[in-house]
Structure formats: structure tokens, C-alpha cells
Design an enzyme around this catalytic site. Sequence first.
Site, PDB file in Angstrom:
ATOM      1  N   ALA A 142     -19.502 104.060 -58.323  1.00 48.39           N
ATOM      2  CA  ALA A 142     -20.628 104.032 -59.257  1.00 48.39           C
ATOM      3  C   ALA A 142     -20.332 103.079 -60.412  1.00 48.39           C
ATOM      4  O   ALA A 142     -19.173 102.835 -60.782  1.00 48.39           O
ATOM      5  CB  ALA A 142     -20.899 105.433 -59.787  1.00 48.39           C
ATOM      6  N   ALA A 143     -21.406 102.510 -60.981  1.00 46.67           N
ATOM      7  CA  ALA A 143     -21.274 101.472 -62.015  1.00 46.67           C
ATOM      8  C   ALA A 143     -20.500 101.973 -63.229  1.00 46.67           C
ATOM      9  O   ALA A 143     -19.877 101.171 -63.934  1.00 46.67           O
ATOM     10  CB  ALA A 143     -22.651 100.973 -62.422  1.00 46.67           C
ATOM     11  N   ARG A 144     -20.518 103.267 -63.481  1.00 45.12           N
ATOM     12  CA  ARG A 144     -19.821 103.782 -64.667  1.00 45.12           C
ATOM     13  C   ARG A 144     -18.313 103.862 -64.458  1.00 45.12           C
ATOM     14  O   ARG A 144     -17.568 104.104 -65.407  1.00 45.12           O
ATOM     15  CB  ARG A 144     -20.375 105.166 -65.023  1.00 45.12           C
ATOM     16  CG  ARG A 144     -20.196 106.218 -63.951  1.00 45.12           C
ATOM     17  CD  ARG A 144     -20.878 107.529 -64.336  1.00 45.12           C
ATOM     18  NE  ARG A 144     -20.769 108.541 -63.296  1.00 45.12           N
ATOM     19  CZ  ARG A 144     -21.604 108.663 -62.268  1.00 45.12           C
ATOM     20  NH1 ARG A 144     -22.600 107.794 -62.138  1.00 45.12           N
ATOM     21  NH2 ARG A 144     -21.445 109.622 -61.376  1.00 45.12           N
ATOM     22  N   TYR A 145     -17.858 103.678 -63.208  1.00 54.47           N
ATOM     23  CA  TYR A 145     -16.432 103.810 -62.911  1.00 54.47           C
ATOM     24  C   TYR A 145     -15.720 102.469 -62.731  1.00 54.47           C
ATOM     25  O   TYR A 145     -14.481 102.436 -62.719  1.00 54.47           O
ATOM     26  CB  TYR A 145     -16.224 104.641 -61.640  1.00 54.47           C
ATOM     27  CG  TYR A 145     -16.719 106.056 -61.762  1.00 54.47           C
ATOM     28  CD1 TYR A 145     -16.305 106.874 -62.813  1.00 54.47           C
ATOM     29  CD2 TYR A 145     -17.598 106.586 -60.824  1.00 54.47           C
ATOM     30  CE1 TYR A 145     -16.761 108.182 -62.920  1.00 54.47           C
ATOM     31  CE2 TYR A 145     -18.061 107.886 -60.926  1.00 54.47           C
ATOM     32  CZ  TYR A 145     -17.647 108.682 -61.981  1.00 54.47           C
ATOM     33  OH  TYR A 145     -18.094 109.968 -62.091  1.00 54.47           O
ATOM     34  N   ILE A 146     -16.432 101.399 -62.525  1.00 55.90           N
ATOM     35  CA  ILE A 146     -15.794 100.110 -62.248  1.00 55.90           C
ATOM     36  C   ILE A 146     -16.056  99.135 -63.388  1.00 55.90           C
ATOM     37  O   ILE A 146     -17.019  99.289 -64.142  1.00 55.90           O
ATOM     38  CB  ILE A 146     -16.280  99.518 -60.910  1.00 55.90           C
ATOM     39  CG1 ILE A 146     -17.805  99.377 -60.902  1.00 55.90           C
ATOM     40  CG2 ILE A 146     -15.817 100.378 -59.747  1.00 55.90           C
ATOM     41  CD1 ILE A 146     -18.348  98.766 -59.625  1.00 55.90           C
TER      42      ILE A 146
END
Length: 900
Positions: A142-146
Site C-alpha cells: 500500500a502507498a502508505r508503506y512504501i
Amino acid sequence: MRPERQFMKAEDLDDFIDSEKIAKEHSEYVVPENTEADKHQVLSGMYKDWFLDFASYVITDRAIPHINDGLKPVQRRVLHSMKRLDDGRYNKVANIVGDTMKFHPHGDASIGGALVQLGQKDLLIDCQGNWGNILTGDDAAAARYIEARLSKFALEVAFNPKVTEWKLSYDGRNKEPITLPVKFPLLLAHGVEGIAVGLSSKVLPHNFNELLDASVAYLRGEPFALYPDFQTGGSIDVSKYNDGERGGSVKIRAKITKLDNKTLVITEVPFGRTTATLEDSIVKANEKGKIKVRRIDNMTAKNAEIVIHLAPGVSPDKTIDALYAFTECEISASPNCCVIGENNKPRFMNVSDILRHVTDHTVDLLRIELEFQRGEQEDALHFASLEKIFIEERIYKDKEFEEAKKMETALAHIGKRLAAYFAANNTEPLREITDDDLLKLMDIKMGRILKFNKDKADELIANYKSQIKKITNNIKHITDFAIDWFTKLKEKYGKDHPRLTEIRSFEKIEAVQVVEANEKLYINREEGFIGYGLKKDEYVCNCSDIDDVILFYKDGKYKIVQISEKMFVGKDILYLNVFKRNDNRTVYNAIYRDGKIGTSYVKRFSVTGITRDKEYDITLGKEGSRILYFSANPNGEAETVKVLLKPKAKLRLLTFDKNFSDVAIKGRASMGNILTKNEVHKITLKSKGGSTLGGRQVWFDHDVMRLNYDGRGKYLGEFSNDDLVLVVEANGDFYTTSFDVGNHYQGDITRIEKYDPNKVWSVVLYDADQQGFPYLKRFTLEASPRKQNFLSENPASKLVLLTDIVYPRIEVVHGGNDAFRGKQIIDVEEFIAVKGFKAKGKRLTTFNLDSVKELEPTRFPEPSAEDTAPGADNENDNEDTDDKPVDEIIDEITGQKRLF
């Protein structure tokens, strides 16, 4: 001369942000007013105008990349946002997506997907975290993790606000680049695939270093060629690439290696495919019976690794061909180079034209950047000169300056003094002195004036002049400067981008030749049916469900039909089998009677290719013709038959032998040779014979790394049934194979030839187990399908020289501190005896070596004496000693019993 390009400065955009000045474009179609309840809306105008508006928007603003920077709008906006956020540290992808939405009005999903695709190409974006896997097809986290940031390469080649053309964003609140000033053929490096309304684009990715080399070659006026290169590796056949234009195509294959005779490993996958899709296609082919696989293990992690365990008795070489023929291990891709070009219109181009355009565009950008740099240096030189005059002439100490009550009076005095200075020294300023220049002089602090050093000021001015001269020279020789630019990019970043896809030619794989025999062919002679569904009838042979079957009938007719579960082909079938098209080795021997009581003919022929379901005739076509004898010989064998004639008056010889080797092999439509004009009672096989075709002539084609019988490549020799092919690789591995054209050969092959068990090989090697000293050894190679190594078990050992000369001579040249020892010539046959290939050998020298090379031999083997004695005539060895008298033969034919 290229036209000068005009650029809008970033600060000038502020004048356009006024919402009242923003132009609003609409379709000219106006919906008619509906004043009555029973009136209908007219949609033709709406469709004509609005659809075209929508199609144009999708083409130019969504799906098709621009030729200058090679980016789609969403990709360009992502990179622009990343540059705005760039501070050298990683940013959350969610933050990047959110910032990009200021410029891209189509939601976060499209932005996130575009960002992940850019990151997976490993060129412009430095990624951190789980960004998915292009080999397995796994999605990114997910975008919040990378997190992500621009790579050093992107910062160097893709951004320069001073030369960027700007426009307002969709809502007029921000400015975004029309195109980024990319000084590199990014479109060809990344590749692109986009589908618009009525238009699509597909540009295959190319190798980083080869693109830079091609740009340099173009600027030098040299020819160049570009071929695709994929991150997933594999191999590619570019014979029909057509420079990337519409109508061209390429074939892409996975890399399949033989681990052993029961195991295959796929280590590289075709472009656009994943190990999951590849595994699914293999499973489906196995379920359909095209291949026979016992188990598949997908162990892909950082590198692709699909292990295929074969069923017992299955040929690994044939299975490799079947994988290419029936699965996604081989795919075709058709490029379609469509880009947005001048006047914001789509253009169809080829790869070479794109590279030329992008290279010219890069030269323009470099020239403009140099002009900006020269302008900055000239401004700095201009002010440094004014500052020196201002301080050295002590203008700041003038009474008029100190007593000036207004800024305008002080500025006027400075301007007057500067003009007087230039007039007195008979010089002119570098450019016109402006109020801004005077204000900057007013801003000089007293501390700087007190620390002023004339020598340093002169040195600074000289440095500015030197820089201006250098930049001017670069502008004058802009082509050489651009060549240097591309060369430095390759030196700096090229080592990280080696070619991953091997360019080679692919041999054509016939599906019917590699498909597994997954069915059994049966025949019902009484009812005239054949097929693989007649399980209770007579078994003929193994077959596949895509094979063709050749049928011969007793009346001489024959034809080819496609196999099916059950089909009617007629009665009186004489022979049937699976048909192999273009098979020149299978020879049919036949004796037929022409008409009901006509002459008997003998013929030999091959059937290499005929029309399916069309009837042909062995005989001359007369009514009542009949096949008296027939045989099918897969290797051109010629037997001997006994012919028994019907007795008649004055016929004394009722039986004779006929050897088919005396009959030439001709076309299938030939009449044949007259066997006899008498009526034949019976023909029986007397003895089997050998092949009359001789051995197979075999060639090896290095382009496709396959054997062939068609004369392509290196001639290996004439092979008989038990002969083998010897393969020697550069790392010392060797093995033997059959001469079947289905064999696959891989690796760095040094020698490939017909195997001779008595041939003696001489080898010079550096033995890693013996401190790297050079050793010499002589040996014979044993026949084995398993790879063996004649160097040593240490993979660091290195092959220096390999020769099969009977009496070789080598020259050893010493080097380093031992160079004074000169050369040493060694007779290898006298230096060391022939031993096993696993023997250590004999050390050549303990001194430093510069080189080892082979010399012309001075001794040659004596030719072997040929046995010229005539061989014994054995023609009568198979003579039938049981020949019967004529009267007994007549009694046998007529059925008359004999009492004595």
C-alpha cells in the site's frame, strides 16, 4: 540552423493565473431548446463534436507519450511532484500521490499505478519498501508503506526549470511542465504501452548503453541499429523487428536449461509475462496432453526459477521445443511506435527516427542550457567589474554620494562616475548599466569593501572570462559537447544496465513434431474406420491429437487425413501410419500390377508433402490395378523379395529374386521399372536389407544453436546410427549427444564436432588448485551425455589452449620479472604422455608467463594403408538353397498333391 525556441519564465505565469483570463474551450454544438413536450433531442451533432473532443483528449492527455521526454501526462506529473517534494530524503508514496493530484484530475489509483510502474523500471526513481515483483506479478504494498525519491540519474537528465516550458494546471492554481527537459532517449529506454480511442502505442524497451552508443553514432554520422532489451531477460528474434514500425514483430522466449535428463529449469521469462502465467500455461498444456510433466515447482524469489520435473521416458530436448510451441514460453510482440509529436499531434515513427529526434532535442537543450550558463557568467563578470571600479575608485567616498538626500541622486552619481571611468579608459561595460546594477552596488556592505582584495578581484574576473570562453567554445562545437555528454552518462551509469536479453535467431518449431504422443491410433478394417477412440479395435501406433495419418489402399490409392476420434476412411486399407511432412528418409517400396492382367512394375518413392484429403495413386490409374507388395522403410532400407509367377506354356522360369537396392528412388508419380510382363502368383520377403541412403550429413547452425540436415552452418560430417556429437565448452565442460535435430545446445561452445573416441586432445590450463601455475595435459574424451570437466573441479581454473593436432608444438613466452628468459618451444607429444582427462597433467613452468600460443607442427602422422584387396563376393550367401523344381512349383500353384 534550428529555429530558436522561446520559453516562458516561471515568474511570468503569475500574470496568467487570473481566472478571468483563463480561456474556456467548449464544443460548438449547442443543444436546441425544447419548447414542446413531444420534441426529441438531436444527438448527431453531440456525437460528432463531443466524441472527437473526447478522443483527442484521451490521445494527447492520457495514453500516448510525448516524443520529447517519452512520458505520458500522468508520468510527467508524478515526476514533477517528486521534484517539488525533493529534499534528498525518501517521501511516502501516499504523499507523492496526494501532491500529484494537484495536477492530475483522474484519481489516486491511476497516479499510484503509474508511480509503481516507473519505480519498477529502476531508472528514474529510487525505491524503498515492497514495490512488487515484475517476475511473479505480485503487487506493490500500500502507498502508505512504501517510499520513493528521484534517482541521481533523473536529477541529472530530467530537470532544469530554466529551460522548461510551463502551462497552467487543470484548475489554474498551479503550473506544470508541458514536457520535461529530458536529455536522454527515455522513451526508448522505458518503452511504453497505451490504448487511446481509435489509437494505440507500443514501444518496446531498449538497452541503456546501446541507446547512448546509438546517439553518439548518429551525431558522428555513423550507422546504428537498435533492438529491444527486457528486464526479465530471455532471448529475442529480431529478424522481423522492422525498426519498430507498424507491421513488424519479434519473437520472445524464456530461457530454459536442462538441469539433468529428467529436469528442466526456466530462469528467465518472456517480456510481459510472469512466472505465474507461465506456470498456468504449462499446466494447461500438460492437461491437454501436449507435454508430459510430472511436477512443477515455482521457486521464484529475486530471480525466476521454475523447475519442471518430466515424466519417465520423456525427452528433455523435445519437451523444450514443446514448451516453446504450446505454452507462453514463446510469445510474439508487435511494436507500434506512435508518439505525440510536433503541433501536439500523434505520429507513427520507427525507432531510429525517434532516436534521431530525441538526440537532436537533447542537443537543443544542451545549447540552451549553455546559453543560460553563459548569460549567468556574463552577468557575474559584469557586476564584478562594476564592483571593482566602485571600490577602487572609492565612489562611495565621493562628497556628492555621501551628501545625497535621495536614492535617485546617489544612483545618478554612481552612474555618472562609472560612465566617466569607462570614457577615461576608452573601454565599454560588458552590457548596458541598469538601475538594478546600481542598486546592487548600493547594497554592498562596508565590511566587504574593507576586505576587498584587488588581486582576488582580478582573479575572479579572469575566472569568469575563462568560463565564458569555455562555454562559448562548447556552444560553437555543440555536437562534440553532446557526444561528450552521452559518453559521460554511459561511463557514470552504464555499468548498472547491462544487456539482459540475448539476441539470436529462432528455428521454426513444427508443433506436430514436438507434441507428445498422447493418444493411440486404432483401425477397424472390416468397417473402414480409424481413430484414437476405437479402443477395442486393432492398435496401430502412438500418435497425438494434431497428427496427420497417411493411408495406402490395396488398389494403389493413398491420401493423408487429419486424425480424429473416429472417422470413416474406407475398406481395403493396406498400410497406415502417422505422416511426417518433409521426411526424405522414409522410403516406400512397392510392386503393383497395371490393370487386371497387365505388366507388373516395381518402384521406390518418398512422400514428403501432399494435399490433405486428396487422393493420389501409386499405379498408372488403370481399372483393376492392384498392389502386389508394399513396405514402408523409415531409413530407406531396401529388402530382397521372391517373386512367384503363374505357370503358362513356354514359361520355364517361374521364380526369381528382386533386390530393391537395384531400383532408384524417384518421385511418387513415377511409373517405376518393369518387374515382369507375366502374371504374378505371389511375392514374399526373402531377406531384409540395409539403408541405401547412406549416413546423415549434419550441420551445426551457431545462430540458432541447433543441428540441421539442410546445409546451414558448420559441417560436422556424415553420421550413421551409432555416431555421436561431441560438444566442448570454454569452461572445460564436455559431453556427447545424438545427432537428432531436436537437440538443444547452450553455453559458450568452443568445439562441436563428430565424436572420435581415439582422438587425442592437448590442453594448456591454469590450475586454480595449484596456485594458478600453467599445466599441460593430453587425454582422450569419453562418450557421456552427462557434463564432465577436463580442467579440474575448481571452477576458477582457466582454459588457455585446446588443440587436437596429433603432434602439437607450443611456444611459451615468459613475462614479468622472468621476461629475460625469453621463449621456450615445447613438443607436447614428447613432453607428456596420454593419460585420462581427470589427470592433473604436468607443470609447464614455475616462472611468470606472458603468453602461450600454438605453433605449426613439424611432424605429421603417417597415412594408414588402405586395404585394396577385393572383398569376397557374398552375393550368394543369402541364396535360397531350398529352390524347388519347376514341376513342384506348378503342383503347389494348382493344388495338385504329390504321392512321391
